[in-house]
Design a protein around this motif. Structure first.
Motif, PDB file in Angstrom:
ATOM      1  N   GLY A 196       2.875  31.300  13.072  1.00  0.00           N
ATOM      2  CA  GLY A 196       3.913  32.224  12.647  1.00  0.00           C
ATOM      3  C   GLY A 196       4.615  32.874  13.824  1.00  0.00           C
ATOM      4  O   GLY A 196       5.834  33.091  13.793  1.00  0.00           O
ATOM      5  N   THR A 197       3.859  33.189  14.873  1.00  0.00           N
ATOM      6  CA  THR A 197       4.452  33.809  16.055  1.00  0.00           C
ATOM      7  C   THR A 197       5.426  32.865  16.745  1.00  0.00           C
ATOM      8  O   THR A 197       6.546  33.251  17.109  1.00  0.00           O
ATOM      9  CB  THR A 197       3.354  34.232  17.043  1.00  0.00           C
ATOM     10  OG1 THR A 197       2.497  35.198  16.416  1.00  0.00           O
ATOM     11  CG2 THR A 197       3.952  34.831  18.303  1.00  0.00           C
ATOM     12  N   LEU A 198       5.020  31.602  16.921  1.00  0.00           N
ATOM     13  CA  LEU A 198       5.896  30.642  17.587  1.00  0.00           C
ATOM     14  C   LEU A 198       7.111  30.303  16.739  1.00  0.00           C
ATOM     15  O   LEU A 198       8.148  29.864  17.267  1.00  0.00           O
ATOM     16  CB  LEU A 198       5.109  29.370  17.928  1.00  0.00           C
ATOM     17  CG  LEU A 198       4.029  29.553  18.994  1.00  0.00           C
ATOM     18  CD1 LEU A 198       3.247  28.272  19.205  1.00  0.00           C
ATOM     19  CD2 LEU A 198       4.636  30.012  20.322  1.00  0.00           C
ATOM     20  N   ALA A 199       7.021  30.514  15.418  1.00  0.00           N
ATOM     21  CA  ALA A 199       8.178  30.272  14.550  1.00  0.00           C
ATOM     22  C   ALA A 199       9.304  31.256  14.829  1.00  0.00           C
ATOM     23  O   ALA A 199      10.470  30.990  14.483  1.00  0.00           O
ATOM     24  CB  ALA A 199       7.767  30.359  13.083  1.00  0.00           C
ATOM     25  N   ILE A 200       8.985  32.385  15.479  1.00  0.00           N
ATOM     26  CA  ILE A 200      10.024  33.339  15.868  1.00  0.00           C
ATOM     27  C   ILE A 200      11.060  32.653  16.757  1.00  0.00           C
ATOM     28  O   ILE A 200      12.261  32.940  16.686  1.00  0.00           O
ATOM     29  CB  ILE A 200       9.407  34.552  16.601  1.00  0.00           C
ATOM     30  CG1 ILE A 200       8.485  35.337  15.652  1.00  0.00           C
ATOM     31  CG2 ILE A 200      10.485  35.461  17.168  1.00  0.00           C
ATOM     32  CD1 ILE A 200       7.701  36.436  16.344  1.00  0.00           C
ATOM     33  N   GLY A 201      10.588  31.711  17.596  1.00  0.00           N
ATOM     34  CA  GLY A 201      11.500  30.995  18.476  1.00  0.00           C
ATOM     35  C   GLY A 201      12.530  30.193  17.711  1.00  0.00           C
ATOM     36  O   GLY A 201      13.713  30.173  18.065  1.00  0.00           O
TER      37      GLY A 201
END
Length: 416
Positions: free
Chosen positions: A259-264
């Motif tokens: 989920g954090t990397l989806a911010i990119g």
């Protein structure tokens, strides 16, 4: 589907109404969901199961597959089989391989896993171009609708990351089974896609097309040669993000890595639609330079970020992905089209750009990243990761300076 519609599709022209846009958007969503479901956190998975030493090799298969799959399978087979049927075959067979992969993600079978992953990616990589081809040919002259459809690919990637993160699978080999289900679904769904025609053979030989002879001739232009050289070089540090961002984010103590990397990808979506206007307003050099500088800044933020008071640097570094990717790769693709279109070799030039960036550059980056990762202890601390990120940060900064002092946008000068 009506017979009249089928006849239109077989000639490569399809109705461009809302229903068609929705169908093609669903195709793009699943296309990039499959890729995003496993590639974002693969490095974390491999480190968790004890095969972190093979991360560099696993992330080298994509660049190799870009060369082998796209140039051999994608270009040769597309002359004899319709893009729709190729999508059906490649995604169904690829889905079967994805179901097998989790059982091989073990210390005993790690190298077999990498080889099977290579086989899968040789099947997958041509489908990216095939999906673009189906969408563009279906829209006919209404290519202005393509960015909207392509945005659903980014949404699919984001959704995959969020689902993997929320399901607690970021460090689990089961990410491949999630991708497998959607791959099989896309293979079956592809039977319903517009039946656009395969590319008609050109007068030139197949070998001249495969090796992009006319496109390589564009490198005689000094500005384009410098651009292609810097594009290849910046792809080397770029590869380290895809391979090692997930284990690094996990080391900071963030649990929802996917989920954090989806911010990119969310930030990528924000900038995507503004790129044509920004390109017309500022030209290619400022955009490419900002993109390169953003890569250097991102890695510097990773070198400073930790699981404590500097956790903001981790999130900001991830969020910079929209600037890093869109300002360089999207602007670079537009610039390549500007150079190549007057020569009638746009498709070949775009393929050459992919070869040098996703192929040569990222292959070198994956191997160099593997050498740097090999210097870390078996269970790297956050301090170990911070030290490693300085290398790509400095490299990206040097490449940006090289580009600043050597590149001149001849197209903008002539347009003025």
């Amino acid at each position: 589907m009506a017979v009249a519609d089928t006849a239109q599709y077989s000639t490569g022209v399809a109705p461009s109404g809302g229903l068609l846009t929705g169908r093609l958007s669903a195709m793009m969503f699943m296309q990039f969901f499959v890729w995003g479901a496993w590639t974002v956190t693969l490095g974390l998975v491999m480190q968790t199961v004890g095969i972190g030493n093979l991360i560099g090799n696993a992330f080298s298969v994509g660049p190799i597959a870009s060369i082998v799959g796209s140039f051999l399978l994608g270009m040769a087979a597309a002359r004899y089989v319709s893009p729709r049927m190729l999508m059906v075959i490649l995604h169904l067979v690829g889905g079967v391989l994805l179901f097998v992969l989790p059982s091989l993600v073990t210390p005993e079978n790690g190298r077999t896993f990498v080889w099977l992953l290579l086989c899968y990616m040789i099947l997958y990589m041509p489908t990216v171009g095939l999906a673009n081809t189906i969408a563009l040919k279906s829209f006919g002259e209404r290519t202005d609708k393509f960015p909207f459809v392509r945005a659903f690919g980014t949404l699919g990637w984001i959704t995959a990351g969020l689902i993997i993160g929320w399901a607690g699978l970021s460090a689990s080999p089961e990410i491949f089974r999630v991708a497998a289900v959607v791959s099989i679904a896309l293979g079956l769904y592809s039977f319903t896609l517009p039946n656009v025609t395969a590319d008609a053979p050109r007068d030139e030989s197949v070998l001249r097309q495969v090796f992009c002879v006319e496109a390589f001739g564009l490198l005689r232009q000094r500005s384009f040669l410098i651009f292609m050289t810097c594009a290849t070089l910046i792809s080397i540090p770029l590869a380290m993000y895809y391979a090692y961002a997930s284990p690094y984010v996990g080391a900071t103590g963030i649990s929802n890595v996917g989920g954090t990397l989806a911010i990119g990808q969310m930030s990528e979506l924000v900038f995507m639609f503004s790129m044509p206007w920004l390109y017309r307003r500022f030209g290619v050099k400022p955009l490419l330079l900002v993109g390169m500088a953003a890569w250097a800044l991102r890695y510097a933020l990773f070198a400073l970020g930790d699981g404590g008071s500097s956790i903001w640097a981790v999130y900001l570094g991830v969020a910079l992905h929209g600037v890093c990717y869109d300002f360089f790769f999207v602007a670079g693709a537009i610039y390549t089209g500007t150079i190549a279109t007057p020569k009638g070799v746009n498709a070949q030039a775009q393929g050459m750009l992919t070869l040098f960036t996703y192929g040569v550059g990222m292959l070198l980056g994956s191997q160099i990243g593997a050498l740097l990762y090999a210097q870390l202890p078996a269970s790297p601390t956050i301090a170990d990761w911070q030290h490693m990120w300085w290398y790509p940060a400095i490299a990206a900064a040097v490449i940006a300076l090289l580009f600043q002092f050597t590149f001149r946008d001849d197209t903008r000068k002539s347009a003025a």
